[in-house]
Design a protein around this motif. Sequence first.
Motif, PDB file in Angstrom:
ATOM      1  N   VAL A   1      60.126  39.377  35.813  1.00  0.00           N
ATOM      2  CA  VAL A   1      60.367  40.794  35.558  1.00  0.00           C
ATOM      3  C   VAL A   1      59.776  41.597  36.707  1.00  0.00           C
TER       4      VAL A   1
ATOM      5  N   TRP B   1      54.866  50.222  29.991  1.00  0.00           N
ATOM      6  CA  TRP B   1      53.989  49.555  30.960  1.00  0.00           C
ATOM      7  C   TRP B   1      53.445  48.253  30.367  1.00  0.00           C
TER       8      TRP B   1
ATOM      9  N   ASP C   1      54.627  46.431  27.872  1.00  0.00           N
ATOM     10  CA  ASP C   1      55.701  45.446  27.690  1.00  0.00           C
ATOM     11  C   ASP C   1      55.956  44.685  28.989  1.00  0.00           C
ATOM     12  N   ALA C   2      56.092  45.400  30.101  1.00  0.00           N
ATOM     13  CA  ALA C   2      56.408  44.762  31.381  1.00  0.00           C
ATOM     14  C   ALA C   2      55.251  43.907  31.884  1.00  0.00           C
TER      15      ALA C   2
ATOM     16  N   ASN D   1      58.934  41.330  22.089  1.00  0.00           N
ATOM     17  CA  ASN D   1      57.952  40.696  22.965  1.00  0.00           C
ATOM     18  C   ASN D   1      56.950  39.943  22.098  1.00  0.00           C
TER      19      ASN D   1
ATOM     20  N   ALA E   1      57.260  44.019  37.467  1.00  0.00           N
ATOM     21  CA  ALA E   1      56.059  44.583  36.858  1.00  0.00           C
ATOM     22  C   ALA E   1      55.751  45.948  37.467  1.00  0.00           C
TER      23      ALA E   1
ATOM     24  N   ARG F   1      54.902  40.628  30.001  1.00  0.00           N
ATOM     25  CA  ARG F   1      55.927  39.662  30.401  1.00  0.00           C
ATOM     26  C   ARG F   1      55.573  39.022  31.746  1.00  0.00           C
TER      27      ARG F   1
END
Length: 318
Positions: A83, A70, A72-73, A147, A85, A76
């Motif tokens: 991405v 969660w 990481d997304a 990331n 999300a 970004r």
Amino acid sequence: MSRKRREPGWPAAPEPLPSPVPDNHTHLESVLGVREEPGPATLDQHLDLAASVGVPRMVQVGCDLDAVAWTDAVLRADAGEQVIAPVPLRAGRRALLGAVAIHPNEAVLHAGVHEVAPDGLDPDPRPRHATSLDDALAAVEQVARGNDRVRAIGETGLDFFRAGPRGRAVQREAFRAHIALAKELGLALQIHDRDAHQDVVELLRRDGAPERTVFHCFSGGPALAEVCAAEGWFASFAGPVTFGANDDLRAALRRMPPDLVLVETDAPYLTAHPLRGRPNAPYLVPLTVRRIAAELGEDLDAVCRRLTTTTERVYGTW
């Protein structure tokens, strides 16, 4: 005597800070899981509300496998990447940095250890715990390497309140793996330390602490503060520093070099006085900042500016 009823919904926003201060430790995926009305309900609403009171930036901490993905997304999406999300988010806000790890209590379950600990609770494994501890740690490493908005490994450490003898052995090895990863990647380390001060310090000294080591939600007294001061480790203070009974914690705050002090919410947990027991979120950071300034007898604006400078020393700018 009847107990005072808790008011419904999220607490009202506090008075804004005179200068912006980052929340260096929050769990936004858990904040969004709090079902309270009225009040902020979406991630954008929480970020907007926090910014309106002088908390425009925060470090999102993902410390289980689901939360790592969660985090990481969302990092970004927040940085403007194209991405998908996990939650709606206005792209390109650049409000968030991240920390990722396998929490010590999660590590025990990934290792398949099921024992009743001093907290008296039976283990409660979830589907994610079918993943081995080695594979879970590998997932953390993959996100941390891939990331550039992940700036810390954490929270990791020891929680002896929720671990018996076998669990404590697992926690030690997982902690050492996280220490090594933080040093290899040149990232800060966020430590979870519950009823384990001596063991945490011994492992950090034995393996060599990362250059930027943070005791998240600092829970020690003056003795641990003196150790942190001598070692150059940072102490991050949360809502408990405002609780009436925590004189030792406030004594520890006064013992810390001011430029090693950070502030956090650990939201949605540990809401500061006078809102203890209500849900917590980054917009409530000002409650703790004001208590820190009062305890140190310093100008509020000066404390805000120093907290921001120190936060950027640990995590970089964003």
